[in-house]
Enzyme design. Structure first.
Site, PDB file in Angstrom:
ATOM      1  N   ARG A 100      16.989  75.630  50.095  1.00  0.00           N
ATOM      2  CA  ARG A 100      17.358  77.301  50.237  1.00  0.00           C
ATOM      3  C   ARG A 100      16.593  78.152  51.015  1.00  0.00           C
ATOM      4  O   ARG A 100      15.516  78.395  50.666  1.00  0.00           O
ATOM      5  CB  ARG A 100      17.523  77.784  48.793  1.00  0.00           C
ATOM      6  CG  ARG A 100      17.956  79.323  48.771  1.00  0.00           C
ATOM      7  CD  ARG A 100      18.124  79.664  47.399  1.00  0.00           C
ATOM      8  NE  ARG A 100      16.845  79.634  46.432  1.00  0.00           N
ATOM      9  CZ  ARG A 100      15.656  80.270  46.191  1.00  0.00           C
ATOM     10  NH1 ARG A 100      15.626  81.156  47.058  1.00  0.00           N
ATOM     11  NH2 ARG A 100      14.805  79.952  45.338  1.00  0.00           N
ATOM     12  N   HIS A 147      16.940  83.544  46.491  1.00  0.00           N
ATOM     13  CA  HIS A 147      17.893  83.008  45.252  1.00  0.00           C
ATOM     14  C   HIS A 147      19.024  83.755  45.058  1.00  0.00           C
ATOM     15  O   HIS A 147      20.143  83.255  45.074  1.00  0.00           O
ATOM     16  CB  HIS A 147      16.835  82.939  43.784  1.00  0.00           C
ATOM     17  CG  HIS A 147      17.933  82.451  42.770  1.00  0.00           C
ATOM     18  ND1 HIS A 147      18.202  81.294  42.288  1.00  0.00           N
ATOM     19  CD2 HIS A 147      18.159  83.146  41.687  1.00  0.00           C
ATOM     20  CE1 HIS A 147      19.039  81.252  41.485  1.00  0.00           C
ATOM     21  NE2 HIS A 147      18.804  82.515  40.871  1.00  0.00           N
ATOM     22  N   TYR A 158       6.671  83.521  46.331  1.00  0.00           N
ATOM     23  CA  TYR A 158       6.403  82.184  45.624  1.00  0.00           C
ATOM     24  C   TYR A 158       6.710  81.080  46.640  1.00  0.00           C
ATOM     25  O   TYR A 158       6.261  79.841  46.197  1.00  0.00           O
ATOM     26  CB  TYR A 158       7.477  81.888  44.230  1.00  0.00           C
ATOM     27  CG  TYR A 158       8.922  81.909  44.741  1.00  0.00           C
ATOM     28  CD1 TYR A 158       9.651  81.099  45.422  1.00  0.00           C
ATOM     29  CD2 TYR A 158       9.369  83.221  44.247  1.00  0.00           C
ATOM     30  CE1 TYR A 158      10.979  81.092  45.623  1.00  0.00           C
ATOM     31  CE2 TYR A 158      11.026  83.493  44.502  1.00  0.00           C
ATOM     32  CZ  TYR A 158      11.628  82.372  45.459  1.00  0.00           C
ATOM     33  OH  TYR A 158      13.082  82.542  45.538  1.00  0.00           O
TER      34      TYR A 158
END
Length: 385
Positions: A271, A275, A284
């Protein structure tokens, strides 16, 4: 006291139970097109030249839809949106392998798959605006999106069980992310599908992150595909950035499922976007990691394949993007034309048939608005969803 020498103990032998570990199972990642375009001609699916080119158009549509929808959200014209950027090969390859009678259970990123299956782009935009009517998914065998992670997996098993009882020539396909494999619903759904032998395909797009948690921190398993063995179902691991490999994998999974052998397919992809539009992925993961996966871009890879296979001459890249852009703009106009909902709509869709108590409340509310219409001045009515 017995002073006789003690007998020598027997030589030790290997004893104890034999353990079974994941090292005993070799899970290969199936691939047709290598990262720079060369391909295995023996693995090419039986598609026409037009279908090979159509795959590219649908991948471009997925990319453009995600880009345009994200911009709409940033302008306040769409709710929170989940992009599938970087996962185009998995999304389109999986959708292209399905038949019209199959049912898709989406998880949010697979716009191209849903549109390929017959859903209108207008309704998909209205869904992301929060309009209840769009959740009907009219005109396509598409279930409502599963916002609650993994909650749709047992429903897929139940639906596919019904298909088996009806002797239907169709499968139920669950789209899910790697994060869903850590839910109880995943284990329950796969276990029951294995026990009942239902025509179900569990299509996990392993994009490496469950929101912010990397794959290696949510499971000690090396792969998602190997989890299938615990439930007595088949597993396939495929390069999720190779659209032809995904097409072959889901085609194989569909055939096995129709024969009573449910399948778990793991498409290994990435991805590249957040998100959702409410997420900040820089918190992150590193830019280097994103750039490394960007070099494996599924559109670049498939474009290289089309050139190597002599199929690129039939494609006008700019025309394809212009066509998809125009289609998206028309869908936005159609969504903008959706009428504002009346405030009475808060009473709708709670039950299939409105019960007497809710009907009484609605009548009371209507009487109040008729007596005191100035109340509407204090109601913030969200336009067009």
């Amino acid at each position: 006291m017995n002073e006789e020498p003690r007998p020598e103990p027997p030589e030790s032998v290997a004893a104890g139970p034999r353990t079974v570990s994941q090292e005993d199972v070799e899970i290969e990642t199936y691939q047709v097109i290598s990262s720079d375009g060369p391909y295995d001609p023996e693995q090419l699916p039986e598609l026409t030249d037009t279908e090979f080119r159509d795959l590219y158009r649908w991948m471009v549509l997925q990319r453009v839809f995600d880009e345009r929808a994200t911009k709409l959200q940033r302008r306040g014209k769409l709710g929170t949106f989940a992009s599938g950027k970087g996962q185009e090969a998995a999304i389109i390859g999986g959708g292209f392998a399905l038949e019209g009678q199959d049912w898709i259970f989406p998880y949010g990123r697979e716009a191209g798959m849903l549109l390929l299956h017959g859903l209108s782009m207008r309704d998909l935009l209205l869904y992301w605006r929060g309009v209840e009517d769009a959740s009907r998914m009219e005109g396509a065998n598409v279930f409502g999106l599963a916002i609650s992670i993994g909650s749709h997996i047992p429903v897929v098993t139940g639906t596919s069980w019904g298909m088996k009882l009806d002797d239907s020539d169709a499968v139920a396909l669950a789209n899910l992310g790697d994060g869903a494999t850590s839910t109880g619903a995943f284990h329950e759904g796969l276990n029951l599908a294995g026990v009942l032998g239902t025509p179900a395909v569990f299509f996990c797009q392993n994009n490496q992150y469950a929101i912010s948690l990397p794959f290696e921190r949510q499971t000690a398993a090396d792969t998602v595909a190997q989890k299938a063995l615990a439930y007595g179902v088949d597993g396939i691991r495929v390069d999720g950035n190779d659209v032809l490999a995904v097409y072959n994998a889901v085609t194989e999974a569909r055939e096995r499922a129709l024969n009573g052998d449910p399948v778990l397919v793991e498409a290994v992809t990435y991805r590249r976007a957040a998100h959702t539009t409410s997420d900040d992925p820089t918190r992150y993961r590193t830019d280097d990691e994103v750039e490394e996966w960007e070099e494996r871009d599924p559109l670049d890879r498939y474009r290289a394949f089309l050139r190597n296979a002599g199929l690129w001459d039939g494609i006008d890249e700019e025309s394809v993007r212009a066509e998809v852009d125009a289609e998206f703009s028309e869908a936005v106009e159609a969504a903008d034309s959706y009428p504002e909902r009346d405030v009475e709509a808060v009473f709708d869709y709670v039950y299939e048939e409105m019960p007497p108590e809710l009907r009484r409340q609605l009548d009371e509310y209507r009487d109040l608005l008729e007596e005191r219409p100035e109340i509407l001045d204090s109601v913030e009515q969200r336009p067009k969803g």
